[in-house]
Each structure stands twice: as structure tokens, then as C-alpha cells.
Motif scaffolding. Structure first.
Motif, PDB file in Angstrom:
ATOM      1  N   LYS A   1       0.838  -1.200   0.000  1.00  0.00           N
ATOM      2  CA  LYS A   1       0.000   0.000   0.000  1.00  0.00           C
ATOM      3  C   LYS A   1       0.875   1.252   0.000  1.00  0.00           C
ATOM      4  O   LYS A   1       2.044   1.211   0.391  1.00  0.00           O
ATOM      5  N   PRO A   2       0.334   2.379  -0.411  1.00  0.00           N
ATOM      6  CA  PRO A   2       1.089   3.630  -0.398  1.00  0.00           C
ATOM      7  C   PRO A   2       1.333   4.125   1.039  1.00  0.00           C
ATOM      8  O   PRO A   2       0.521   3.887   1.940  1.00  0.00           O
ATOM      9  N   TYR A   3       2.445   4.827   1.221  1.00  0.00           N
ATOM     10  CA  TYR A   3       2.796   5.401   2.522  1.00  0.00           C
ATOM     11  C   TYR A   3       3.233   6.850   2.326  1.00  0.00           C
ATOM     12  O   TYR A   3       3.900   7.201   1.338  1.00  0.00           O
ATOM     13  N   ARG A   4       2.907   7.666   3.332  1.00  0.00           N
ATOM     14  CA  ARG A   4       3.354   9.059   3.297  1.00  0.00           C
ATOM     15  C   ARG A   4       4.712   9.235   3.988  1.00  0.00           C
ATOM     16  O   ARG A   4       5.523  10.057   3.562  1.00  0.00           O
ATOM     17  N   TYR A   5       4.936   8.463   5.055  1.00  0.00           N
ATOM     18  CA  TYR A   5       6.146   8.649   5.860  1.00  0.00           C
ATOM     19  C   TYR A   5       7.023   7.398   5.786  1.00  0.00           C
ATOM     20  O   TYR A   5       6.519   6.270   5.912  1.00  0.00           O
ATOM     21  N   VAL A   6       8.312   7.594   5.614  1.00  0.00           N
ATOM     22  CA  VAL A   6       9.268   6.470   5.628  1.00  0.00           C
ATOM     23  C   VAL A   6      10.484   6.886   6.445  1.00  0.00           C
ATOM     24  O   VAL A   6      10.804   8.082   6.556  1.00  0.00           O
ATOM     25  N   ARG A   7      11.155   5.887   7.002  1.00  0.00           N
ATOM     26  CA  ARG A   7      12.364   6.206   7.765  1.00  0.00           C
ATOM     27  C   ARG A   7      13.288   4.992   7.842  1.00  0.00           C
ATOM     28  O   ARG A   7      12.861   3.847   7.678  1.00  0.00           O
ATOM     29  N   TYR A   8      14.561   5.289   8.105  1.00  0.00           N
ATOM     30  CA  TYR A   8      15.533   4.254   8.473  1.00  0.00           C
ATOM     31  C   TYR A   8      15.735   4.350   9.973  1.00  0.00           C
ATOM     32  O   TYR A   8      16.076   5.418  10.502  1.00  0.00           O
ATOM     33  N   TYR A   9      15.531   3.223  10.677  1.00  0.00           N
ATOM     34  CA  TYR A   9      15.655   3.177  12.137  1.00  0.00           C
ATOM     35  C   TYR A   9      16.872   2.303  12.459  1.00  0.00           C
ATOM     36  O   TYR A   9      16.903   1.116  12.135  1.00  0.00           O
ATOM     37  N   GLY A  10      17.875   2.915  13.092  1.00  0.00           N
ATOM     38  CA  GLY A  10      19.127   2.208  13.353  1.00  0.00           C
ATOM     39  C   GLY A  10      18.994   1.113  14.384  1.00  0.00           C
ATOM     40  O   GLY A  10      18.118   1.157  15.253  1.00  0.00           O
ATOM     41  N   PRO A  11      19.875   0.083  14.332  1.00  0.00           N
ATOM     42  CA  PRO A  11      19.843  -1.000  15.319  1.00  0.00           C
ATOM     43  C   PRO A  11      20.268  -0.507  16.698  1.00  0.00           C
ATOM     44  O   PRO A  11      20.949   0.519  16.809  1.00  0.00           O
ATOM     45  N   PRO A  12      19.853  -1.194  17.753  1.00  0.00           N
ATOM     46  CA  PRO A  12      20.215  -0.778  19.110  1.00  0.00           C
ATOM     47  C   PRO A  12      21.725  -0.714  19.299  1.00  0.00           C
ATOM     48  O   PRO A  12      22.463  -1.533  18.753  1.00  0.00           O
ATOM     49  N   THR A  13      22.182   0.255  20.038  1.00  0.00           N
ATOM     50  CA  THR A  13      23.572   0.482  20.479  1.00  0.00           C
ATOM     51  C   THR A  13      24.515   0.864  19.346  1.00  0.00           C
ATOM     52  O   THR A  13      25.724   0.920  19.556  1.00  0.00           O
ATOM     53  N   ARG A  14      24.000   1.170  18.142  1.00  0.00           N
ATOM     54  CA  ARG A  14      24.887   1.464  17.011  1.00  0.00           C
ATOM     55  C   ARG A  14      24.872   2.935  16.593  1.00  0.00           C
ATOM     56  O   ARG A  14      25.463   3.293  15.580  1.00  0.00           O
ATOM     57  N   HIS A  15      24.199   3.791  17.318  1.00  0.00           N
ATOM     58  CA  HIS A  15      24.184   5.235  17.059  1.00  0.00           C
ATOM     59  C   HIS A  15      23.577   5.618  15.712  1.00  0.00           C
ATOM     60  O   HIS A  15      23.759   6.746  15.281  1.00  0.00           O
ATOM     61  N   CYS A  16      22.916   4.714  15.045  1.00  0.00           N
ATOM     62  CA  CYS A  16      22.255   5.003  13.775  1.00  0.00           C
ATOM     63  C   CYS A  16      23.188   5.734  12.804  1.00  0.00           C
ATOM     64  O   CYS A  16      23.088   6.939  12.583  1.00  0.00           O
ATOM     65  N   ASN A  17      24.116   4.995  12.232  1.00  0.00           N
ATOM     66  CA  ASN A  17      25.026   5.533  11.223  1.00  0.00           C
ATOM     67  C   ASN A  17      24.469   5.269   9.835  1.00  0.00           C
ATOM     68  O   ASN A  17      24.120   4.138   9.513  1.00  0.00           O
ATOM     69  N   ILE A  18      24.403   6.280   9.010  1.00  0.00           N
ATOM     70  CA  ILE A  18      24.037   6.091   7.611  1.00  0.00           C
ATOM     71  C   ILE A  18      24.548   7.301   6.826  1.00  0.00           C
ATOM     72  O   ILE A  18      24.586   8.422   7.337  1.00  0.00           O
ATOM     73  N   SER A  19      24.945   7.035   5.589  1.00  0.00           N
ATOM     74  CA  SER A  19      25.499   8.101   4.768  1.00  0.00           C
ATOM     75  C   SER A  19      24.492   8.651   3.769  1.00  0.00           C
ATOM     76  O   SER A  19      24.362   9.859   3.611  1.00  0.00           O
ATOM     77  N   GLU A  20      23.799   7.761   3.069  1.00  0.00           N
ATOM     78  CA  GLU A  20      22.896   8.215   2.015  1.00  0.00           C
ATOM     79  C   GLU A  20      21.687   7.292   1.960  1.00  0.00           C
ATOM     80  O   GLU A  20      21.799   6.085   2.205  1.00  0.00           O
ATOM     81  N   LEU A  21      20.528   7.871   1.632  1.00  0.00           N
ATOM     82  CA  LEU A  21      19.278   7.127   1.619  1.00  0.00           C
ATOM     83  C   LEU A  21      18.367   7.707   0.533  1.00  0.00           C
ATOM     84  O   LEU A  21      18.257   8.918   0.377  1.00  0.00           O
ATOM     85  N   ALA A  22      17.753   6.799  -0.249  1.00  0.00           N
ATOM     86  CA  ALA A  22      16.827   7.253  -1.294  1.00  0.00           C
ATOM     87  C   ALA A  22      15.722   6.225  -1.478  1.00  0.00           C
ATOM     88  O   ALA A  22      15.954   5.014  -1.386  1.00  0.00           O
ATOM     89  N   PHE A  23      14.496   6.710  -1.733  1.00  0.00           N
ATOM     90  CA  PHE A  23      13.322   5.856  -1.946  1.00  0.00           C
ATOM     91  C   PHE A  23      12.815   6.080  -3.377  1.00  0.00           C
ATOM     92  O   PHE A  23      12.815   7.213  -3.877  1.00  0.00           O
ATOM     93  N   TYR A  24      12.342   4.981  -4.000  1.00  0.00           N
ATOM     94  CA  TYR A  24      11.893   5.056  -5.390  1.00  0.00           C
ATOM     95  C   TYR A  24      10.497   4.443  -5.511  1.00  0.00           C
ATOM     96  O   TYR A  24      10.195   3.425  -4.876  1.00  0.00           O
ATOM     97  N   GLN A  25       9.697   5.054  -6.374  1.00  0.00           N
ATOM     98  CA  GLN A  25       8.328   4.588  -6.552  1.00  0.00           C
ATOM     99  C   GLN A  25       8.280   3.284  -7.332  1.00  0.00           C
ATOM    100  O   GLN A  25       7.413   2.443  -7.114  1.00  0.00           O
ATOM    101  N   SER A  26       9.235   3.093  -8.230  1.00  0.00           N
ATOM    102  CA  SER A  26       9.291   1.879  -9.045  1.00  0.00           C
ATOM    103  C   SER A  26      10.709   1.333  -9.016  1.00  0.00           C
ATOM    104  O   SER A  26      11.686   2.096  -8.881  1.00  0.00           O
ATOM    105  N   ALA A  27      10.842   0.026  -9.178  1.00  0.00           N
ATOM    106  CA  ALA A  27      12.165  -0.593  -9.167  1.00  0.00           C
ATOM    107  C   ALA A  27      13.020  -0.123 -10.327  1.00  0.00           C
ATOM    108  O   ALA A  27      14.255  -0.183 -10.273  1.00  0.00           O
ATOM    109  N   SER A  28      12.387   0.359 -11.395  1.00  0.00           N
ATOM    110  CA  SER A  28      13.136   0.812 -12.568  1.00  0.00           C
ATOM    111  C   SER A  28      13.451   2.300 -12.534  1.00  0.00           C
ATOM    112  O   SER A  28      14.184   2.809 -13.389  1.00  0.00           O
ATOM    113  N   ASP A  29      12.913   3.021 -11.551  1.00  0.00           N
ATOM    114  CA  ASP A  29      13.131   4.466 -11.488  1.00  0.00           C
ATOM    115  C   ASP A  29      14.585   4.799 -11.177  1.00  0.00           C
ATOM    116  O   ASP A  29      15.267   4.091 -10.420  1.00  0.00           O
ATOM    117  N   THR A  30      15.042   5.915 -11.744  1.00  0.00           N
ATOM    118  CA  THR A  30      16.378   6.429 -11.431  1.00  0.00           C
ATOM    119  C   THR A  30      16.306   7.762 -10.690  1.00  0.00           C
ATOM    120  O   THR A  30      17.315   8.254 -10.197  1.00  0.00           O
TER     121      THR A  30
END
Length: 651
Positions: free
Chosen positions: A491-520
Motif C-alpha cells: 500500500k502507499p505510505y506518506r512517511y518512511v524512515r531508516y531506524y538504526g539498530p540498538p547500540t549502534r548510534h544510527c550511522n548512515i550516509s545516504e538514503l533514497a526511496f523510489y516509486q518503481s524498481a526501474s526508477d532512477t
């Protein structure tokens, strides 16, 4: 006595010691080498002539003085600035501190310093004060009765740690830190060395430490580290040693000449309990609980304990042929404690002549070497006898290479080999005549890859995620710079997030979401983050996750509860996610020039250069070979690896 050339004087001084040692005791020889300073040292011996223990302590220090020296010179002021400024300007970062010093005063020039030997310069008053205060602390502390005289000599008495500039330090540090132990000193645990050390380490870790490994190489910084609390593992280990010695705790520095999975040495603190058992700790890292030595996790190969006294057993073993002894063993102020750390998996390395590419001479010393980038550095030695190389006390899970030293140069006599940690089996990396196609994703291990394992991607139509669906879980280390997860239709969603694992300080460099698997083109939205944490905060840096730059990142302030995401403004389909782990620029970088090598007995053979057109490289390489990928465009972190089931295994 001053020298501007640091290496040959050390060799000559040590050679003189050995020649004279055939006929004179170490103490007699030290007094001869003292020259004009001999009267100062004799004053100390005369001062303690009626106190047998203190006299022995004075003799211990003096007979080992020929092997100790300080660095002096104007350049030291520049060197100290790195640590002092970082301690008060940590918020600017170590790179800013380094670059600002270089811009103002130029680069630090280690070679401009003078080496000044203790035996020719240390005065009587300095030694007497050091000896008296050391004995005072040893005798007054409740745990002192469990510290043997031998351990006192080696780990409490010495007035220096390495080659730092000498100054008075004991009394000042004692007055500052001894009151921290008042809460335990008069309790039933007041004589328990481990309990006391734990209280001290907890107290030391309460204040900030300023860790960095980017400052230039130089001498030991000295006791000012206790105030500055800045530097790498060497400096932070020294900090703790000064406090241990000032308070009469029998501890010091254990080290790897080369860490088993890195290209550099590694240092940490140890403490000896009333049974002489070893426990390890490091300020700000492992201080919460002292751990037994055999539980130390890093791959080690060999472990040594720094000592003030010269290891005359190593000296005798190598017969001190100065021209053919590697630097680490010319002046061995250390003893081998590998067996203490390896415990039940301690191995006695035995390699027969038929496994070698060059056969040593019978009785010849053979050096066990470990990798430091494209070099192989000696970390242990043994003998070639009866067609077999014998090297004692080696821990596995490390790649080694064997060499002999001839004409002042190493001659490698084997291919690299892996010593299996538990079985003790040996596996040589023998390049095959057959080649296979390989895909390379990185040149050095990125520790932050592991920080994403267990992280989850969540989607919701509620801004507070009170009802949410998990759309993807990261179950293994992300292998490359840009990783893709294709999602089932939902189903469609308005809100998305990356939630880091416990005790790891939530490290991430880059994040992107796509509507279709073929989208660039990625979906656009408004950045969202945990309540109370403002986007753009200098610690959290949430905005870096969506800036299109995989070399900037976020690091959440707290160990758990960190997340970052987007509000699309209205519900949308999501069928693909791409993400990059926080990193130190050791993945393959598009546009950079790389060169792949494989190991042979006498060096590294090139498999050619390539300019990366994506976040991966493709090569044809010999099967069974040990490999090394060099980036000619940028960076210094590179590491040996092999291919296992089509993936890089970095050692």
C-alpha cells in the motif's frame, strides 16, 4: 649527548653496550657510558647505600638508562600544539586543528629533533625524587602489599614511558587522582587491585576524550596528556599509565607491533592483579569492565608488553648482530606476552623446508612478518633447525610471511600464509596458473558496515509512526557504497524512515526511496527526525543523508533510538530503496584510478590499472592469490584480501 640522526646512534650505542657486556655488569657499563654524568648517578647510589631496596631500584634504573632517551628541540612546541589545541577545540574536529597548525607554522619536522640520552643527562635530584615518591605510594596504598618488588620495578618505578621529554609529574598527578579512590580505599575492597582499577577507570572515563589518528607521527607526548586527553590509542594508553604509576597500580602498555587486521601498531592498558593475572582496559572504550587477557578480541598474531628494562634474553638469542637485526628487536624494551592473550589457542609455529621458496641456512634466524599495506614488518623470530622453522607463541587468524635478514636487508623466503586461529593449520596463498573473474567493492574494511546490521526501514501513514510496517531489514553488512533493496508491492505510505539498530548510534550516509524498481529519480520529501533533534545539528547531521554525497553521513547522538526519514506530503508507492553506510571513503569511488596486485615471494605483481566507472571494479586474477588494491587518486587505507565465494575477505 645529542644526535640528529636517530637510527645509527641507537645502533652504535646498543652495539657498545653488547661489546662491553662481555666483561662488565650492566650497571658498570652504564656508569662508563654516563661519561661526565657519572658523578650524578653515583650520588644516587651513595644516597641509598643504607637502604637495600631503594638501592636495588636505583641500580635497576641506571643499568637500563643507556637504552632510553628523550627528544628535544623547538619542533616539540609545534608537535604539542596538535594535542593541546584539539583538547580545547574538539568541536572543530582534528582536521581543522591539523590544517590550521600547518597553515600557521608549517608541517611538523620529526627529523629536526635531537635525541638526548638519559645516561648522559639525568640528574641525581630527579632520580631521587622519583624513587622516593614511587616507594611512598607503593608502601602507603592498601593494595601495595600485593605488588611484588619485580612488578614495582618494571611498572611503577620508571620515570618515563617512552621517548618523551622528561619533567616532574608524579606528585601532581597523585594529588589530582588519589582522592578519587577514597571511596574504596577503606572498604573491604580497598586492597583489591582489580576493584580499585575499575573505580579509577570509571572516573577517568567520565571526562571527555578526544580521539584522532590523523596527527603526524612524533615522539611520546608526555605527562601533559593527563590534562589534554587527546590523541590515538598510543597517547590515550600513555595517559592511563601516568595515572597508574602515580597511584602505585601495577600496569602498563601491551601492544601489537602490527595489528592483525590493520596496517598500524595498536596499544592498550593492562593491569596485574594480586595473582599476577593480566586484565586489559582502555580509557573510554573497555573501561566499564576489566576483562581477562584471553578475551581480547582483535586478531593479534603477537603481543608484547612494554618494559623499562632491556630484554637481555632477546638480545642473547639474536646475538646482537647489529647489521642483521630488524629495528623492532635491536633495542627490545619489551617481553612476549602472546601466550597470556592466546591462552588455549596459543600455537607453536612449525614450517618445514619444503613449504619455503628459499631454504635458510641451518641455525639462521627467521623473522615472522605481518602486513602493513604493501610492506611486511617483522613481529617475531625463530630458528631454522633440522629443516624446520620454529617460532613459539603465535596466535592465529592472521596472515604472515617469513624472511631472513642478510646484508642489512630482508630476504623473503615464503609466500604469505594464514595461520588458522583454532586448528593451527597453515594455508599458503599460492597463485594458480588459472585466472578467474572477480568483482571488487572496497580497498579497506569499513567498520561502519557492521553498524547497519539489524537496521530497519519503516513506513507509515502517521507522522509519529504509531502504526507502522517494516518494509525491509538489513540482515548482513552492506557490501558496497550503494546498496539496493527491492521491495514487494504494498500500500502507499506518506512517511518512511531508516531506524538504526540498538547500540549502534544510527550511522548512515545516504538514503533514497523510489516509486518503481526501474526508477532512477528518487522520491522527494521533507526531512523528518526524532522529536527534539533538530535537522542540521552538528552531532546528528541528518541533512547529510539526503544531500546526494555518499561521503558525508549522520551519526546519532545517542547509542539507540536514532532514525531519519522523509515526509512525501501524500501517500506513494515504494518499491526500491538505496542506501550507503557511513564510511571513510574506502569503497570504490567512481573516477578514481586503481591498481590491483597479487603477492609473490619477492613482492607484488601488478594486474593492471583501472579507472572506476561505478562503485565496483572487475579484474581477472590468479586463483588462490593474496590480493591488494591500491587507489592512486586518494587515501591511505588499503588492506590485503582474498576472494572467498566471489566476495572480498579483507584481512
Amino acid at each position: 649527548m645529542k644526535y640528529r640522526n636517530h637510527i645509527w646512534p641507537l645502533m652504535c650505542m646498543a652495539a657498545l653496550c653488547i661489546l662491553a657486556a662481555c666483561t662488565k655488569t650492566p650497571l658498570e657499563q652504564a656508569l662508563i657510558q654516563a661519561g661526565k654524568n657519572r658523578k650524578e648517578l653515583e650520588k644516587v647510589l651513595e644516597y641509598y647505600q643504607n637502604d637495600s631496596l631503594k638501592l636495588r631500584a636505583a641500580q635497576f634504573l641506571i643499568e637500563n638508562m643507556p637504552y632510553h632517551y628523550s627528544y628535544q628541540g623547538e619542533e616539540l612546541k609545534k608537535y604539542f600544539q596538535y594535542f593541546e589545541r584539539f583538547s580545547v577545540s574538539a568541536w572543530r574536529g582534528p582536521t581543522f586543528v591539523r590544517d590550521s597548525i600547518i597553515q600557521k607554522d608549517g608541517k611538523f619536522n620529526f627529523k629536526a629533533l635531537d635525541a638526548v640520552y638519559d645516561i648522559t643527562s639525568v640528574k641525581a635530584d630527579y632520580l631521587i625524587h622519583n624513587i622516593d615518591f614511587s616507594f611512598k605510594v607503593w608502601r602507603e596504598q592498601p593494595w601495595g602489599k600485593y605488588v611484588t618488588f619485580e612488578n614495582f620495578l618494571e611498572y611503577i618505578l620508571p620515570y618515563r614511558i617512552g621517548n618523551e621529554e622528561l619533567m616532574e609529574w608524579r606528585e601532581e598527578i597523585y594529588k589530582r587522582y588519589n582522592p578519587m579512590l577514597d571511596s574504596i580505599r577503606n572498604t573491604p575492597y580497598g586492597s583489591d587491585i582489580r576493584a580499585v582499577t575499575q573505580i579509577l577507570m570509571d572516573s577517568l572515563s567520565n571526562a571527555p576524550i578526544f580521539f584522532t589518528g590523523i596527527f603526524p607521527d612524533g615522539p611520546n607526548v608526555g605527562p601533559n596528556l593527563v590534562r589534554w586527553r587527546a590523541g590515538n590509542c598510543r597517547e590515550l594508553t600513555d595517559l592511563v599509565i601516568y595515572v597508574f604509576r602515580a597511584l602505585g597500580l601495577p600496569g602498563g602498555c601491551d601492544k601489537m607491533l602490527v595489528r592483525g587486521d590493520k596496517n598500524v601498531p595498536h596499544y592498550w592498558n593492562f593491569i596485574l592483579d594480586e595473582n599476577d593475572s593480566t586484565y586489559f582496559t582502555s580509557i573510554g572504550q573497555n573501561s566499564k569492565n576489566l576483562e581477562k587477557a584471553e578475551t581480547y578480541w582483535d586478531p593479534k598474531g603477537k603481543v608484547y608488553r612494554e618494559t623499562f628494562s632491556l630484554n637481555r634474553n632477546i638480545q642473547q638469542d639474536l646475538k646482537f648482530d647489529m647489521l642483521n637485526v630488524p629495528k623492532n628487536f635491536r633495542k627490545p624494551l619489551m617481553r612476549d606476552v602472546t601466550a597470556i592473550y592466546a591462552n588455549k589457542i596459543n600455537h607453536q609455529l612449525r614450517i618445514s623446508a619444503d613449504s619455503l621458496t628459499v631454504k635458510p641456512q641451518d641455525g639462521e634466524t627467521v623473522y615472522l612478518c605481518m602486513s602493513s599495506q604493501m610492506h611486511w614488518l617483522p613481529v617475531a623470530y625463530g630458528r631454522f633447525e633440522h629443516d624446520t622453522i620454529r617460532i613459539n607463541n603465535v596466535e592465529g587468524s592472521v596472515i604472515f610471511k617469513l624472511a631472513v635478514c642478510r646484508n642489512q636487508k630482508p630476504l623473503f623466503i615464503s609466500l604469505p600464509f594464514l595461520l588458522e586461529k583454532y586448528s593451527g593449520n597453515i594455508r599458503f596463498f599460492r597463485p594458480s596458473g588459472r585466472k578467474h573473474s572477480i568483482t571488487l567493492l572496497q580497498k579497506f574494511k569499513e567498520d561502519f558496515q557492521a553498524h547497519m546490521v539489524g537496521g530497519i526501514f519503516e513506513a507509515s501513514n502517521h507522522p509519529n509512526f504509531r502504526e507502522k510496517d517494516t518494509i525491509h531489514i538489513i540482515t548482513e553488512r552492506p557490501p558496497r557504497l550503494i546498496n539496493t533493496a527491492r521491495l514487494p508491492k504494498s500500500k502507499p505510505y506518506r512517511y518512511v524512515r531508516y531506524y538504526g539498530p540498538p547500540t549502534r548510534h544510527c550511522n548512515i550516509s545516504e538514503l533514497a526511496f523510489y516509486q518503481s524498481a526501474s526508477d532512477t529519480s528518487a522520491l522527494q520529501g521533507i526531512l523528518i527526525s526524532p522529536p527534539g533533534a533538530v535537522a542540521g545539528n552538528i552531532v546528528n547531521q541528518f541533512q547529510n543523508v539526503f544531500d546526494g554525497d555518499p561521503y558525508t553521513s549522520m551519526d546519532y547522538r545517542e547509542p539507540s533510538g536514532g532514525w531519519v526519514g522523509l515526509d512525501f506530503g501524500h501517500p506513494v508507492q515504494i518499491q526500491k530503496v538505496t542506501f550507503s553506510p557511513r564510511n571513510r571513503d574506502n569503497f570504490i569511488r567512481k573516477g578514481d584510478l586503481y591498481e590491483l596486485f597479487y603477492a609473490q615471494t619477492n613482492g607484488w605483481e601488478s594486474l593492471g590499472k583501472q579507472t572506476a566507472t561505478s562503485d565496483s571494479l572487475s579484474y581477472n586474477a590468479p586463483e588462490g592469490a593474496l590480493l591488494y588494491l591500491r587507489n592512486h587518486s586518494r587515501g591511505n587505507d588499503e588492506r590485503i584480501f582474498e576472494m572467498v565465494d566471489g566476495k572480498q575477505r579483507l584481512w
